[in-house]
Enzyme design. Structure first.
Site, PDB file in Angstrom:
ATOM      1  N   LYS A 195     -32.223  -4.269  11.239  1.00  0.00           N
ATOM      2  CA  LYS A 195     -31.187  -3.995  12.229  1.00  0.00           C
ATOM      3  C   LYS A 195     -31.048  -2.488  12.429  1.00  0.00           C
ATOM      4  O   LYS A 195     -30.484  -1.797  11.590  1.00  0.00           O
ATOM      5  CB  LYS A 195     -29.835  -4.585  11.802  1.00  0.00           C
ATOM      6  CG  LYS A 195     -28.950  -4.769  13.032  1.00  0.00           C
ATOM      7  CD  LYS A 195     -27.476  -4.640  12.775  1.00  0.00           C
ATOM      8  CE  LYS A 195     -26.983  -3.244  12.728  1.00  0.00           C
ATOM      9  NZ  LYS A 195     -27.193  -2.412  13.925  1.00  0.00           N
TER      10      LYS A 195
ATOM     11  N   GLU B 240     -28.065   3.934   0.755  1.00  0.00           N
ATOM     12  CA  GLU B 240     -28.292   5.381   0.917  1.00  0.00           C
ATOM     13  C   GLU B 240     -27.194   5.860   1.834  1.00  0.00           C
ATOM     14  O   GLU B 240     -27.141   5.482   3.006  1.00  0.00           O
ATOM     15  CB  GLU B 240     -29.660   5.651   1.569  1.00  0.00           C
ATOM     16  CG  GLU B 240     -30.850   5.060   0.853  1.00  0.00           C
ATOM     17  CD  GLU B 240     -31.207   5.781  -0.423  1.00  0.00           C
ATOM     18  OE1 GLU B 240     -30.619   6.843  -0.704  1.00  0.00           O
ATOM     19  OE2 GLU B 240     -32.053   5.268  -1.159  1.00  0.00           O
TER      20      GLU B 240
ATOM     21  N   CYS C 232     -28.403  13.388   6.395  1.00  0.00           N
ATOM     22  CA  CYS C 232     -27.678  13.103   5.139  1.00  0.00           C
ATOM     23  C   CYS C 232     -27.974  14.150   4.083  1.00  0.00           C
ATOM     24  O   CYS C 232     -27.169  14.375   3.190  1.00  0.00           O
ATOM     25  CB  CYS C 232     -28.069  11.721   4.637  1.00  0.00           C
ATOM     26  SG  CYS C 232     -29.844  11.530   4.471  1.00  0.00           S
TER      27      CYS C 232
ATOM     28  N   GLU D 182     -18.238  15.218   4.866  1.00  0.00           N
ATOM     29  CA  GLU D 182     -19.516  15.264   5.578  1.00  0.00           C
ATOM     30  C   GLU D 182     -19.235  15.453   7.066  1.00  0.00           C
ATOM     31  O   GLU D 182     -18.607  14.599   7.690  1.00  0.00           O
ATOM     32  CB  GLU D 182     -20.278  13.957   5.355  1.00  0.00           C
ATOM     33  CG  GLU D 182     -21.637  13.968   6.018  1.00  0.00           C
ATOM     34  CD  GLU D 182     -22.404  12.658   5.843  1.00  0.00           C
ATOM     35  OE1 GLU D 182     -21.820  11.578   6.049  1.00  0.00           O
ATOM     36  OE2 GLU D 182     -23.605  12.726   5.514  1.00  0.00           O
TER      37      GLU D 182
HETATM   38  P1  NAD Z   1     -23.084   3.792  10.086  1.00  0.00           P
HETATM   39  O1  NAD Z   1     -22.652   3.434   8.709  1.00  0.00           O
HETATM   40  O2  NAD Z   1     -22.065   3.848  11.142  1.00  0.00           O
HETATM   41  O3  NAD Z   1     -24.199   2.772  10.606  1.00  0.00           O
HETATM   42  C1  NAD Z   1     -25.386   2.529   9.862  1.00  0.00           C
HETATM   43  C2  NAD Z   1     -25.900   1.161  10.237  1.00  0.00           C
HETATM   44  O4  NAD Z   1     -24.962   0.174   9.809  1.00  0.00           O
HETATM   45  C3  NAD Z   1     -26.084   0.941  11.733  1.00  0.00           C
HETATM   46  O5  NAD Z   1     -27.224   0.136  11.948  1.00  0.00           O
HETATM   47  C4  NAD Z   1     -24.821   0.181  12.107  1.00  0.00           C
HETATM   48  O6  NAD Z   1     -24.989  -0.601  13.266  1.00  0.00           O
HETATM   49  C5  NAD Z   1     -24.643  -0.685  10.879  1.00  0.00           C
HETATM   50  N1  NAD Z   1     -23.288  -1.201  10.676  1.00  0.00           N
HETATM   51  C6  NAD Z   1     -22.117  -0.721  11.150  1.00  0.00           C
HETATM   52  N2  NAD Z   1     -21.090  -1.499  10.748  1.00  0.00           N
HETATM   53  C7  NAD Z   1     -21.629  -2.482   9.990  1.00  0.00           C
HETATM   54  C8  NAD Z   1     -21.101  -3.587   9.269  1.00  0.00           C
HETATM   55  N3  NAD Z   1     -19.798  -3.841   9.243  1.00  0.00           N
HETATM   56  N4  NAD Z   1     -21.948  -4.374   8.590  1.00  0.00           N
HETATM   57  C9  NAD Z   1     -23.273  -4.123   8.570  1.00  0.00           C
HETATM   58  N5  NAD Z   1     -23.840  -3.100   9.242  1.00  0.00           N
HETATM   59  C10 NAD Z   1     -23.028  -2.289   9.941  1.00  0.00           C
HETATM   60  O7  NAD Z   1     -23.869   5.180   9.926  1.00  0.00           O
HETATM   61  P2  NAD Z   1     -24.499   6.059  11.098  1.00  0.00           P
HETATM   62  O8  NAD Z   1     -23.379   6.730  11.818  1.00  0.00           O
HETATM   63  O9  NAD Z   1     -25.505   5.273  11.870  1.00  0.00           O
HETATM   64  O10 NAD Z   1     -25.320   7.120  10.246  1.00  0.00           O
HETATM   65  C11 NAD Z   1     -24.759   8.269   9.730  1.00  0.00           C
HETATM   66  C12 NAD Z   1     -24.474   8.135   8.260  1.00  0.00           C
HETATM   67  O11 NAD Z   1     -25.663   7.719   7.585  1.00  0.00           O
HETATM   68  C13 NAD Z   1     -24.096   9.445   7.611  1.00  0.00           C
HETATM   69  O12 NAD Z   1     -23.027   9.254   6.719  1.00  0.00           O
HETATM   70  C14 NAD Z   1     -25.344   9.833   6.854  1.00  0.00           C
HETATM   71  O13 NAD Z   1     -25.126  10.690   5.756  1.00  0.00           O
HETATM   72  C15 NAD Z   1     -25.863   8.521   6.442  1.00  0.00           C
HETATM   73  N6  NAD Z   1     -27.282   8.602   6.139  1.00  0.00           N
HETATM   74  C16 NAD Z   1     -27.664   8.544   4.842  1.00  0.00           C
HETATM   75  C17 NAD Z   1     -29.003   8.660   4.517  1.00  0.00           C
HETATM   76  C18 NAD Z   1     -29.448   8.602   3.085  1.00  0.00           C
HETATM   77  O14 NAD Z   1     -30.630   8.406   2.862  1.00  0.00           O
HETATM   78  N7  NAD Z   1     -28.569   8.765   2.134  1.00  0.00           N
HETATM   79  C19 NAD Z   1     -29.947   8.835   5.524  1.00  0.00           C
HETATM   80  C20 NAD Z   1     -29.519   8.890   6.842  1.00  0.00           C
HETATM   81  C21 NAD Z   1     -28.172   8.760   7.136  1.00  0.00           C
END
Ligand code: NAD
Length: 478
Positions: free
Chosen positions: A176, A251, A285, A382
């Site tokens: 997804k 992550e 991240c 962040e």
């Molecule tokens: P997000 O948590 O909003 O979304 C991530 C994914 O989760 C998306 O596919 C989203 O559609 C899905 N999602 C949202 N609500 C959900 C739910 N209730 N159940 C299941 N899935 C759901 O994050 P984002 O805004 O897309 O990404 C930014 C964040 O990701 C930042 O905090 C960043 O630090 C983190 N990030 C971490 C890493 C790492 O390796 N640690 C890498 C990249 C990004």
């Protein structure tokens, strides 16, 4: 570029719209224009995707000879390379990512598939000389259906580094992508079929996490959730998964330090540090968004660092020379600007940036903030945008306390020419990944993940294979 060639869900070997036929519009962040429409998955599509993946697992992929599984993964890597430019253009247009970065990230995705194609036949159990005699050995077995949920900042490489090891270990995957950036994942689903992957082995669902996320995470046939995204969503996934003890790897967010000691090569540290936080417009991240500089060299470092930041090429992501493109969305830029407003209200110094450099597109200039207190919102949270805070330090212990005060612990860098200090400090920084005299965080062959609220489990390297298998012990009485 022309319209993307797949904007539909990939379920059981077929590209199709979601059950309701609903579509969502994707906006080009560099032009603020509607660009294309993609299918939106509904609950019925989650059901179909998971059931189909389970069928594919039971009827073929689980029991396929490892060498055959490896061949299919190599074929995916080859097709990614053949379609590198197409995938890079999609990612550039969808995320606003500079084209040179997008190409590197697509190539990284191909390398990930190659690495795990190789890993299929190199990841194995042990024989154990148990005290009671007989013959004892361990097996690494696939789990079943894995849900891979990925964010919008590095859509293609993160999808690959979840999908490839999960498949290599013999699982089937429902991928997804984030609702804003589904295009390269949808294309990957098609390329996997062209590479000879059986229908159902890799399913791809575009759509809003808030709508289908819970159903996917709680589905009884989903055995493992591999998630990259925000700490708040990760925490919710962990709670939901706990009900039936599903495996999770997370992550999550970061607030990584960049530690500059006075004896470091200041020119090199200052020249390379801007891209350690402003790459991908700070939506990273691993962004080194807190810089700790030993006071003796603070003024000199800040001068060099700000000068290097001002030289970054901010603009149209389709241009070869661009280093920093727009942010992914208007909403993301506004969220970052709220942090900048709070810094201005607290009378912090914006040494450069803080403005919108172009009238069209979600651009925000790389911003260096000086004079923060460790209690400042912008220092603690962040920001996930092109913003860095720089603070001096006098004492190593005090600096380490401030570094580790953060609830996050993903990545970081430290710069010094004193080997003993480098190793001493490296052990003390609470993070899953650390670079000495470098800003590189990701190696295909090495584990990647966080301490504390930055996550659980590891992506990449052989550590990822552990995360996609169950460990079984078998005892034979002789
Ligand atoms: P997000 O948590 O909003 O979304 C991530 C994914 O989760 C998306 O596919 C989203 O559609 C899905 N999602 C949202 N609500 C959900 C739910 N209730 N159940 C299941 N899935 C759901 O994050 P984002 O805004 O897309 O990404 C930014 C964040 O990701 C930042 O905090 C960043 O630090 C983190 N990030 C971490 C890493 C790492 O390796 N640690 C890498 C990249 C990004």
């Amino acid at each position: 570029m022309s319209k993307p060639c797949n904007t539909q869900l990939v379920i059981d070997g077929v590209c199709r719209d979601g059950a309701s036929g609903r579509r969502m519009t994707l906006v080009d962040p560099a032009r603020e224009e509607a660009w294309c429409e993609v299918a939106v998955a509904e609950l019925a599509d989650v059901e179909a995707a998971v059931a189909g993946a389970q069928r594919a697992f039971e009827t073929g992929w689980r029991d396929l000879a490892p060498g055959k599984r490896a061949e299919v993964l190599y074929a995916v890597a080859r097709l990614i390379r053949e379609h590198l430019e197409e995938l890079a253009q999609l990612e550039m247009r969808n995320v606003g990512k500079p084209i040179s970065d997008a190409r590197d990230e697509v190539a990284l995705g191909a390398r990930v598939f190659e690495y795990y194609a190789g890993a299929v036949t190199k990841f194995f159990g042990q024989t154990i000389p148990v005290a009671r005699g007989g013959f004892d050995f361990t097996l690494r077995q696939p789990m079943g259906v894995v849900a891979a949920i990925v964010p919008w900042n590095f859509p293609f490489p993160i999808a690959c580094w979840k999908v490839a090891p999960a498949l290599a270990a013999g699982n089937c995957v429902v991928l997804k992508p984030a609702s804003l950036t589904p295009l390269t994942a949808l294309r990957l689903g098609v390329l996997a079929l062209e590479a000879g992957m059986t229908a159902g082995v890799l399913q791809v669902l575009s759509g809003a996490g808030g709508q289908i996320g819970d159903a996917l995470v709680q589905h009884p046939l989903v055995r493992k959730i591999s998630f990259t995204g925000s700490t708040s969503v990760g925490s919710r996934i962990m709670q939901l998964a706990s009900r039936d003890i599903k495996r999770v790897s997370l992550e999550l967010g970061g607030k990584s330090p960049n530690i500059i000691f006075a004896d470091a090569d200041l020119e090199q540290a200052a020249r390379t540090s801007p891209m350690s936080v402003f790459a991908n417009c700070g939506q990273d991240c691993c962004a080194r968004s807190r810089v700790f500089v030993e006071r003796k060299v603070y003024d000199r470092f800040v001068e060099l660092f700000v000068a290097a930041t001002r030289q970054l090429a901010v603009g149209d992501p389709s241009k070869e020379e661009t280093q920093v493109g727009p942010m992914v969305s208007a909403q993301q830029r506004e969220s970052v600007e709220r942090f900048l407003d709070s810094a201005r209200q607290a009378k912090r110094t914006l040494a450069c940036g803080g403005d919108r450099p172009h009238t069209k597109g979600y651009y925000l200039s790389p911003t260096v903030v000086l004079g923060c207190e460790t209690t400042d919102w912008i220092w603690r949270e962040e920001v996930f945008g092109p913003v860095v805070c720089v603070r001096p330090f006098d004492d190593e212990e005090q600096m380490l306390r401030e570094v580790n005060e953060s609830p996050y612990g993903l990545s970081g860098s430290l710069w010094t020419n004193d080997l003993r200090r480098a190793l001493r400090v490296a052990r003390r920084v609470e993070s899953g990944v650390l670079s000495i005299n470098s800003h590189t965080s990701v190696h295909v062959e090495a584990p990647f993940g966080g301490f504390k609220q930055s996550g659980l489990g590891r992506d990449l390297g052989m550590a990822a294979m552990e995360g996609y298998t169950e460990l079984k012990n078998v005892y034979v009485a002789l």
